[in-house]
Design a protein around this motif. Structure first.
Motif, PDB file in Angstrom:
ATOM      1  N   VAL A   1       2.062  34.741 -52.434  1.00  0.00           N
ATOM      2  CA  VAL A   1       2.278  35.199 -51.214  1.00  0.00           C
ATOM      3  C   VAL A   1       3.546  36.202 -51.045  1.00  0.00           C
ATOM      4  CG1 VAL A   1       3.234  34.497 -48.894  1.00  0.00           C
ATOM      5  CG2 VAL A   1       1.380  33.097 -50.059  1.00  0.00           C
TER       6      VAL A   1
ATOM      7  N   THR B   1       6.511  35.705 -42.594  1.00  0.00           N
ATOM      8  CA  THR B   1       5.202  34.729 -42.842  1.00  0.00           C
ATOM      9  C   THR B   1       5.427  34.200 -44.221  1.00  0.00           C
ATOM     10  OG1 THR B   1       3.945  35.791 -41.253  1.00  0.00           O
ATOM     11  CG2 THR B   1       2.981  34.437 -42.974  1.00  0.00           C
ATOM     12  N   GLY B   2       5.789  35.069 -45.125  1.00  0.00           N
ATOM     13  CA  GLY B   2       5.851  34.734 -46.545  1.00  0.00           C
ATOM     14  C   GLY B   2       7.250  33.824 -46.908  1.00  0.00           C
TER      15      GLY B   2
ATOM     16  N   ASN C   1       5.273  40.009 -41.743  1.00  0.00           N
ATOM     17  CA  ASN C   1       4.832  39.575 -43.265  1.00  0.00           C
ATOM     18  C   ASN C   1       5.748  38.786 -43.931  1.00  0.00           C
ATOM     19  OD1 ASN C   1       2.300  40.571 -42.580  1.00  0.00           O
ATOM     20  ND2 ASN C   1       2.187  42.545 -43.741  1.00  0.00           N
TER      21      ASN C   1
ATOM     22  N   LEU D   1      -0.734  25.877 -41.324  1.00  0.00           N
ATOM     23  CA  LEU D   1      -0.749  25.369 -42.747  1.00  0.00           C
ATOM     24  C   LEU D   1       0.671  24.529 -43.293  1.00  0.00           C
ATOM     25  CD1 LEU D   1      -2.028  25.724 -45.491  1.00  0.00           C
ATOM     26  CD2 LEU D   1      -1.168  27.880 -45.653  1.00  0.00           C
TER      27      LEU D   1
ATOM     28  N   ASN E   1       3.503  34.704 -38.676  1.00  0.00           N
ATOM     29  CA  ASN E   1       2.280  34.499 -38.027  1.00  0.00           C
ATOM     30  C   ASN E   1       2.211  32.932 -37.700  1.00  0.00           C
ATOM     31  OD1 ASN E   1      -0.562  33.953 -37.836  1.00  0.00           O
ATOM     32  ND2 ASN E   1      -0.810  35.946 -38.531  1.00  0.00           N
TER      33      ASN E   1
ATOM     34  N   MET F   1       0.320  30.421 -40.258  1.00  0.00           N
ATOM     35  CA  MET F   1       0.987  30.067 -41.390  1.00  0.00           C
ATOM     36  C   MET F   1       1.685  28.554 -40.958  1.00  0.00           C
ATOM     37  SD  MET F   1       2.093  30.204 -44.584  1.00  0.00           S
ATOM     38  CE  MET F   1       1.585  31.886 -45.232  1.00  0.00           C
ATOM     39  N   TRP F   2       2.240  28.796 -39.981  1.00  0.00           N
ATOM     40  CA  TRP F   2       3.131  27.497 -39.299  1.00  0.00           C
ATOM     41  C   TRP F   2       1.990  26.359 -39.366  1.00  0.00           C
ATOM     42  CZ3 TRP F   2       8.153  26.842 -39.866  1.00  0.00           C
ATOM     43  CH2 TRP F   2       8.932  28.100 -40.037  1.00  0.00           C
TER      44      TRP F   2
ATOM     45  N   PHE G   1       6.587  30.284 -45.677  1.00  0.00           N
ATOM     46  CA  PHE G   1       5.818  29.297 -46.700  1.00  0.00           C
ATOM     47  C   PHE G   1       6.706  29.088 -47.763  1.00  0.00           C
ATOM     48  CE2 PHE G   1       3.147  28.667 -50.543  1.00  0.00           C
ATOM     49  CZ  PHE G   1       2.165  28.047 -49.784  1.00  0.00           C
TER      50      PHE G   1
END
Length: 208
Positions: free
Chosen positions: A170, A185-186, A182, A45, A39, A42-43, A189
Motif C-alpha cells: 500500500v 489512506t495509506g 492517497n 477495512l 478514503n 479504507m476505514w 492502514f
C-alpha cells in the motif's frame, strides 16, 4: 392598426437536471467516516481488521485463563528484546508515515516520498526481526502444533506479519500515486498495523 406586443420566449431552467448533476459531483456521504482522513472505504477495512484481531486477542486471553502454567512457561521462551525492538521499529515507522502526510499537505511531494520510503524501510526491518525470531523457535523445535500458546502465537503474529507485507505494498502504491488523499489512506492502514502490534506485544510477550 396596432402591432401585437412581442413576447420574448422564456425557457424555465431544468432544475431536475441541475440537481442530478450536483448529486453526481458531490462526494458520497459516509457519515462519521467522511470526517476521517483518506478514503472512507479504507476505514471500513480498518474497523473490520481491528475486529478480527480483537477476537484473536480475546481468544488468547481466554485460553491463558484455562492454561495459565502452560502459557507462562511458553511465554518465558519468547524474546522480549525482539518484541520490544519491533515495537520501537513500527512506532517509529508510523511516525515517518505521518511526516510523509504532513509534507504532502505542505506541497512537498519529494519529501513525502522520502519519509514514506523510510517508513517502508522500517517495515522491512520489522519483518527481518520477526524472521529471525521465527527461525530461532523453529530451530528449537517449537512449531505451530507444539501447544495452544504457540498455535495462537504463530497465527496472530503471522497474520500480523501478512498485514505488514500488505502495508508495504500500500505504501508503495500511494508513494507512486502521491495525492494527499492517497497518502492519508495509506498512512491510515499503516497506523492500523502499528496499533495492532502495540496491542499484541504486551498481551503475548509481557502480561503473565
Amino acid at each position: 392598426m396596432n402591432a401585437e406586443p412581442h413576447h420574448t420566449a422564456y425557457a424555465e431552467p431544468d432544475l431536475s437536471r441541475d440537481a442530478t448533476t450536483a448529486d453526481e459531483e458531490s462526494p458520497a456521504d459516509w457519515g462519521a467516516l467522511s470526517a476521517l482522513p483518506g478514503n472512507p472505504l479504507m476505514w471500513i477495512l480498518i474497523l473490520s481488521e481491528l475486529a478480527v484481531f480483537g477476537a484473536f486477542l480475546a481468544g488468547f486471553a481466554g485460553a491463558r485463563l484455562m492454561q495459565p502454567e502452560l502459557f507462562a512457561d511458553s511465554q518465558a521462551q519468547l524474546s522480549r528484546l525482539f518484541g520490544g525492538l519491533n515495537t520501537l521499529v513500527l512506532v517509529t515507522s508510523g511516525w515517518f508515515a505521518a511526516l510523509a502526510v504532513r509534507n504532502r499537505a505542505e506541497g512537498s511531494i519529494g519529501r513525502a516520498r522520502v519519509w514514506l520510503a523510510a517508513a517502508g524501510g522500517l517495515g522491512m526491518v520489522f519483518l527481518a526481526v520477526k524472521a529471525v525470531e521465527y527461525g530461532g523457535k523453529i530451530d528449537a523445535g517449537i512449531g505451530l502444533e507444539t501447544n495452544t500458546f504457540w498455535t495462537l502465537y504463530y497465527l496472530m503474529t503471522g497474520f500480523h506479519a501478512l498485514h505488514v507485507v500488505m502495508g508495504l505494498i500500500v505504501l508503495a502504491i500511494v508513494g507512486w500515486k502521491a495525492s494527499l488523499e492517497n497518502l492519508e489512506t495509506g498512512a491510515a492502514f499503516w497506523h492500523m498495523v502499528d496499533l495492532i502490534w502495540v496491542l499484541i506485544y504486551p498481551v503475548v510477550y509481557l502480561i503473565r
